[in-house]
Design a protein around this motif. Structure first.
Motif, PDB file in Angstrom:
ATOM      1  N   ALA B  29     -17.578   3.893  17.091  1.00 20.76           N
ATOM      2  CA  ALA B  29     -17.258   5.009  18.233  1.00 20.76           C
ATOM      3  C   ALA B  29     -17.540   4.705  19.571  1.00 20.76           C
ATOM      4  N   GLY B  30     -16.959   5.786  20.346  1.00 27.15           N
ATOM      5  CA  GLY B  30     -17.207   5.613  21.693  1.00 27.15           C
ATOM      6  C   GLY B  30     -16.382   4.587  22.412  1.00 27.15           C
ATOM      7  N   PRO B  31     -16.466   4.326  24.004  1.00 24.66           N
ATOM      8  CA  PRO B  31     -15.997   3.494  24.668  1.00 24.66           C
ATOM      9  C   PRO B  31     -16.520   1.968  24.149  1.00 24.66           C
ATOM     10  N   PRO B  32     -15.830   1.134  25.059  1.00 25.78           N
ATOM     11  CA  PRO B  32     -16.162  -0.356  24.683  1.00 25.78           C
ATOM     12  C   PRO B  32     -17.463  -0.545  25.039  1.00 25.78           C
ATOM     13  N   ILE B  33     -18.161  -1.523  24.194  1.00 25.69           N
ATOM     14  CA  ILE B  33     -19.398  -1.899  24.462  1.00 25.69           C
ATOM     15  C   ILE B  33     -19.859  -3.156  23.668  1.00 25.69           C
ATOM     16  N   ASP B  34     -20.747  -3.886  24.385  1.00 25.50           N
ATOM     17  CA  ASP B  34     -21.001  -5.218  23.662  1.00 25.50           C
ATOM     18  C   ASP B  34     -22.438  -5.147  22.936  1.00 25.50           C
ATOM     19  N   TRP B  35     -22.594  -6.090  22.021  1.00 24.92           N
ATOM     20  CA  TRP B  35     -23.418  -6.192  21.155  1.00 24.92           C
ATOM     21  C   TRP B  35     -25.137  -5.769  22.010  1.00 24.92           C
ATOM     22  N   PRO B  36     -25.270  -6.653  23.189  1.00 23.93           N
ATOM     23  CA  PRO B  36     -26.387  -6.550  23.731  1.00 23.93           C
ATOM     24  C   PRO B  36     -26.850  -4.952  24.340  1.00 23.93           C
ATOM     25  N   ARG B  37     -25.980  -4.237  24.446  1.00 29.39           N
ATOM     26  CA  ARG B  37     -26.110  -2.831  24.915  1.00 29.39           C
ATOM     27  C   ARG B  37     -26.004  -1.948  23.723  1.00 29.39           C
ATOM     28  N   MET B  38     -25.798  -2.203  22.746  1.00 29.46           N
ATOM     29  CA  MET B  38     -25.672  -1.214  21.455  1.00 29.46           C
ATOM     30  C   MET B  38     -27.072  -0.679  21.092  1.00 29.46           C
ATOM     31  N   CYS B  39     -27.274   0.599  20.673  1.00 31.71           N
ATOM     32  CA  CYS B  39     -28.439   1.250  20.309  1.00 31.71           C
ATOM     33  C   CYS B  39     -28.577   0.785  18.935  1.00 31.71           C
ATOM     34  N   GLY B  40     -30.007   1.301  18.417  1.00 33.62           N
ATOM     35  CA  GLY B  40     -30.464   0.621  17.048  1.00 33.62           C
ATOM     36  C   GLY B  40     -29.463   1.079  15.895  1.00 33.62           C
ATOM     37  N   THR B  72     -15.456  -9.141  16.214  1.00 36.26           N
ATOM     38  CA  THR B  72     -14.764  -8.479  17.381  1.00 36.26           C
ATOM     39  C   THR B  72     -15.202  -7.125  17.223  1.00 36.26           C
ATOM     40  N   PHE B  73     -15.469  -6.578  18.473  1.00 40.49           N
ATOM     41  CA  PHE B  73     -15.727  -5.173  18.465  1.00 40.49           C
ATOM     42  C   PHE B  73     -14.740  -4.400  19.333  1.00 40.49           C
ATOM     43  N   ALA B  74     -14.561  -3.235  18.904  1.00 45.91           N
ATOM     44  CA  ALA B  74     -13.581  -2.465  19.623  1.00 45.91           C
ATOM     45  C   ALA B  74     -13.573  -1.063  19.429  1.00 45.91           C
ATOM     46  N   PRO B  75     -13.331  -0.126  20.134  1.00 44.05           N
ATOM     47  CA  PRO B  75     -13.441   1.537  19.819  1.00 44.05           C
ATOM     48  C   PRO B  75     -12.368   1.929  19.027  1.00 44.05           C
ATOM     49  N   ASN B  76     -12.703   2.647  18.049  1.00 45.78           N
ATOM     50  CA  ASN B  76     -11.678   3.357  17.369  1.00 45.78           C
ATOM     51  C   ASN B  76     -10.332   3.786  18.011  1.00 45.78           C
ATOM     52  N   HIS B  77     -10.641   4.487  19.278  1.00 42.05           N
ATOM     53  CA  HIS B  77      -9.850   5.054  19.732  1.00 42.05           C
ATOM     54  C   HIS B  77      -8.854   4.189  20.302  1.00 42.05           C
ATOM     55  N   HIS B  78      -8.800   2.836  20.390  1.00 45.85           N
ATOM     56  CA  HIS B  78      -7.783   2.015  20.593  1.00 45.85           C
ATOM     57  C   HIS B  78      -6.969   1.678  19.594  1.00 45.85           C
ATOM     58  N   TYR B  79      -7.232   2.157  18.401  1.00 47.27           N
ATOM     59  CA  TYR B  79      -6.462   1.873  17.083  1.00 47.27           C
ATOM     60  C   TYR B  79      -6.148   3.164  16.400  1.00 47.27           C
ATOM     61  N   ASP B  80      -5.788   4.227  17.122  1.00 52.96           N
ATOM     62  CA  ASP B  80      -5.321   5.489  16.437  1.00 52.96           C
ATOM     63  C   ASP B  80      -6.594   5.924  15.434  1.00 52.96           C
ATOM     64  N   THR B 234      -4.182  16.519  34.358  1.00 52.17           N
ATOM     65  CA  THR B 234      -5.812  16.533  34.445  1.00 52.17           C
ATOM     66  C   THR B 234      -6.525  16.756  33.117  1.00 52.17           C
ATOM     67  N   VAL B 235      -5.642  16.907  32.086  1.00 53.65           N
ATOM     68  CA  VAL B 235      -6.541  17.517  30.749  1.00 53.65           C
ATOM     69  C   VAL B 235      -6.854  16.436  30.145  1.00 53.65           C
ATOM     70  N   VAL B 236      -8.195  16.666  29.572  1.00 48.48           N
ATOM     71  CA  VAL B 236      -8.860  15.463  29.081  1.00 48.48           C
ATOM     72  C   VAL B 236      -8.320  15.166  27.563  1.00 48.48           C
ATOM     73  N   THR B 237      -8.136  13.897  27.337  1.00 53.00           N
ATOM     74  CA  THR B 237      -7.478  13.785  25.959  1.00 53.00           C
ATOM     75  C   THR B 237      -8.515  13.188  25.086  1.00 53.00           C
ATOM     76  N   ALA B 238      -9.576  12.772  25.490  1.00 47.62           N
ATOM     77  CA  ALA B 238     -10.519  11.965  24.486  1.00 47.62           C
ATOM     78  C   ALA B 238     -11.868  12.146  25.113  1.00 47.62           C
ATOM     79  N   MET B 239     -13.042  12.452  24.381  1.00 48.35           N
ATOM     80  CA  MET B 239     -14.360  12.378  24.821  1.00 48.35           C
ATOM     81  C   MET B 239     -15.028  11.644  23.770  1.00 48.35           C
ATOM     82  N   SER B 240     -15.920  10.660  24.048  1.00 45.90           N
ATOM     83  CA  SER B 240     -16.615   9.890  22.912  1.00 45.90           C
ATOM     84  C   SER B 240     -17.780   9.304  23.640  1.00 45.90           C
ATOM     85  N   ARG B 241     -18.703   8.721  22.463  1.00 43.26           N
ATOM     86  CA  ARG B 241     -19.923   8.169  22.940  1.00 43.26           C
ATOM     87  C   ARG B 241     -20.269   7.156  21.928  1.00 43.26           C
TER      88      ARG B 241
END
Lengths: 60, 402
Positions: B29-40, B72-80, B234-241
């Motif tokens: 879930a959420g925007p791109p993130i690497d392992w060191p910054r991921m939460c518990g 390899t980590f990637a956001p769900n949003h990048h793959y429909d 200017t319409v928001v197409t995605a919000m994600s965390r």
């Protein structure tokens, strides 16, 4: 003199107030049984001049 | 958005739905993130899904592999796709398919695991993995067979009914979950050859008040994806965390993410838990607010206001009216009877968000900050204003405005 008379007459009358901005003024008036409607307003973009300028150019 | 025609049409393996999803690839879930910054909870879910897929023998090995860059980590949003909370999507999982028949695009989401100790909240023990196996081998195929047999379930009218029955489709899905079960049950009974498995499947769906959440999320993605890449919009197409960062995408700036630190939900906690136990905001489920439901439709769901600690029934209505200040318009097909059939606020406009200082309000579950424990409460959280301010600068730059 006529203008001062009109202002005096206005302030002596029962007022209905529309308060825009700081809610504290509306709270004080309400406490004194003055008929008041508070409008929750703040400057566009929270007062950020750069963002406000962009908003005006983007048709907001 | 209003022209969309979302239909729940199938359940298929992720490897079929998303051909680019390969070995040791984990969507989150959420925007791109690497392992060191991921939460518990995110780390716990990744370790669990790696064991589930057979990429690691145990959780400790999986965590070390993740740290070493084996996945390899990637956001769900990048793959429909979208996923709630940790949002794990990997090759063997069954994904629900929502097709937007007006535009021909599809979006995917895994089946909701149920409540309590589940992988979307960071759960990763043998019980959690066994449930995922059952979803893959039993419920997913059974649902897929039924959906194909019946020609799918149209979702716009289902949502309209759910709103009139007190759902807002993010933290309250009990009515829509019941409507889905009503639609599926006769067809699953007709297409099933194993009454015991059928009973277990229907019982699982029937016991899960949040079963419809994942359907609503896939629907939201299917509705919003065709809104992407409209020049100047200017319409928001995605919000994600992702539990660390909050990201938004805006139509006129395509797939660019505008990112800021997530905020902490403010809400109510289950017995034995407090805000000290809470993980910051997480999940792709804000796609529900993006289409005008969830926190935006709180006026339809006074009961959820108490659940998330948002106040009284009157407060619930105020949330919806306030969100109307930052939306382009209303949805005439999704209306709230208690608000004189006001349509849900639709089309978040970043200009209105920045101008008014009103950030989108989101109803959300709250995960424990440690992996493997699960949900500890529910609350309300706001999207960070910084995302929208960055997006405003971004689209101005795109249009050549300084």
């Amino acid at each position: 003199m006529a203008k001062e008379s009109k202002i005096t007459d206005l302030l002596a009358a029962d007022l209905t107030v529309i308060n825009v901005g700081l809610e504290g003024f509306a709270i004080d008036l309400h406490a004194q049984n003055v008929d008041v409607v508070h409008v929750d307003w703040s400057p566009p973009a929270g007062g950020n001049v750069k963002l406000a300028a962009l908003l005006s150019k983007l048709g907001s | 958005m209003l022209a969309a025609d979302p239909v729940l049409v199938d359940v298929i393996p992720a490897s079929v739905a998303i051909p680019d999803l390969g070995d040791r690839m984990i969507l989150h879930a959420g925007p791109p993130i690497d392992w060191p910054r991921m939460c518990g909870p995110m780390r716990g879910a990744i370790a669990g899904i790696a064991v589930f897929e057979g990429w690691a023998d145990d959780l400790e090995t999986a965590e070390q592999m993740a740290a070493d860059g084996a996945f390899t980590f990637a956001p769900n949003h990048h793959y429909d796709a979208v996923g709630p909370m940790t949002g794990m999507t990997t090759i063997s999982q069954p994904l629900m398919v929502v097709e937007n028949r007006a535009f021909g695009n599809r979006a995917y989401c895994a089946i909701n695991e149920g409540l309590g100790k589940v992988m979307r909240f960071g759960g990763n023990d043998a019980e959690v993995l066994a449930r995922l196996g059952w979803l893959r081998d039993v419920l997913g195929p059974a649902m897929g067979t039924a959906l194909r047999d019946m020609g799918g379930i149209e979702l716009k009218p289902l949502i309209a009914r759910g709103l009139s029955m007190g759902d807002e489709m993010h933290q309250r899905n009990v009515a829509c979950s019941g409507l889905v079960l009503r639609a599926l049950a006769p067809v699953m009974a007709k297409t099933s050859r194993d009454t015991a498995a059928l009973a277990e499947a229907l019982g699982f769906i029937g016991a899960n008040d949040q079963f419809h959440l994942n359907i609503a999320m896939a629907m939201g993605k299917a509705i919003m994806d065709p809104v992407r890449n409209i020049e100047g919009s200017t319409v928001v197409t995605a919000m994600s965390r992702n539990g660390t960062d909050f990201g938004i995408r805006v139509s006129g700036t395509g797939d660019q993410w505008f990112i800021a630190p997530v905020e902490m939900p403010q809400g109510l906690y289950f017995a034995g838990f407090t805000e000290q136990d809470a993980n910051p905001d997480m999940g792709d489920s804000t796609i529900v607010e993006t289409i005008g439901l969830g926190g935006f439709a709180m006026g339809a769901s006074p009961a959820v206001a108490g659940f998330v600690g948002a106040g009284s029934a009157a407060d619930a209505a105020l949330f919806t009216r306030t969100m109307g200040e930052i939306a382009v318009g209303e949805n005439p097909e999704w209306t709230i009877p208690a608000l004189d059939y006001l349509g849900v606020p639709t089309g978040i406009d970043i200009r209105l968000v920045v101008e008014t200082g009103i950030a989108p309000t989101i109803n959300t579950g709250i995960a424990h900050r440690e992996p493997g424990i699960g949900q500890v409460g529910a609350g309300v959280v706001k999207a960070p204003m910084a995302c929208f301010e960055q997006a405003l600068v971004g689209i101005a730059k795109e249009l050549g405005i300084e």
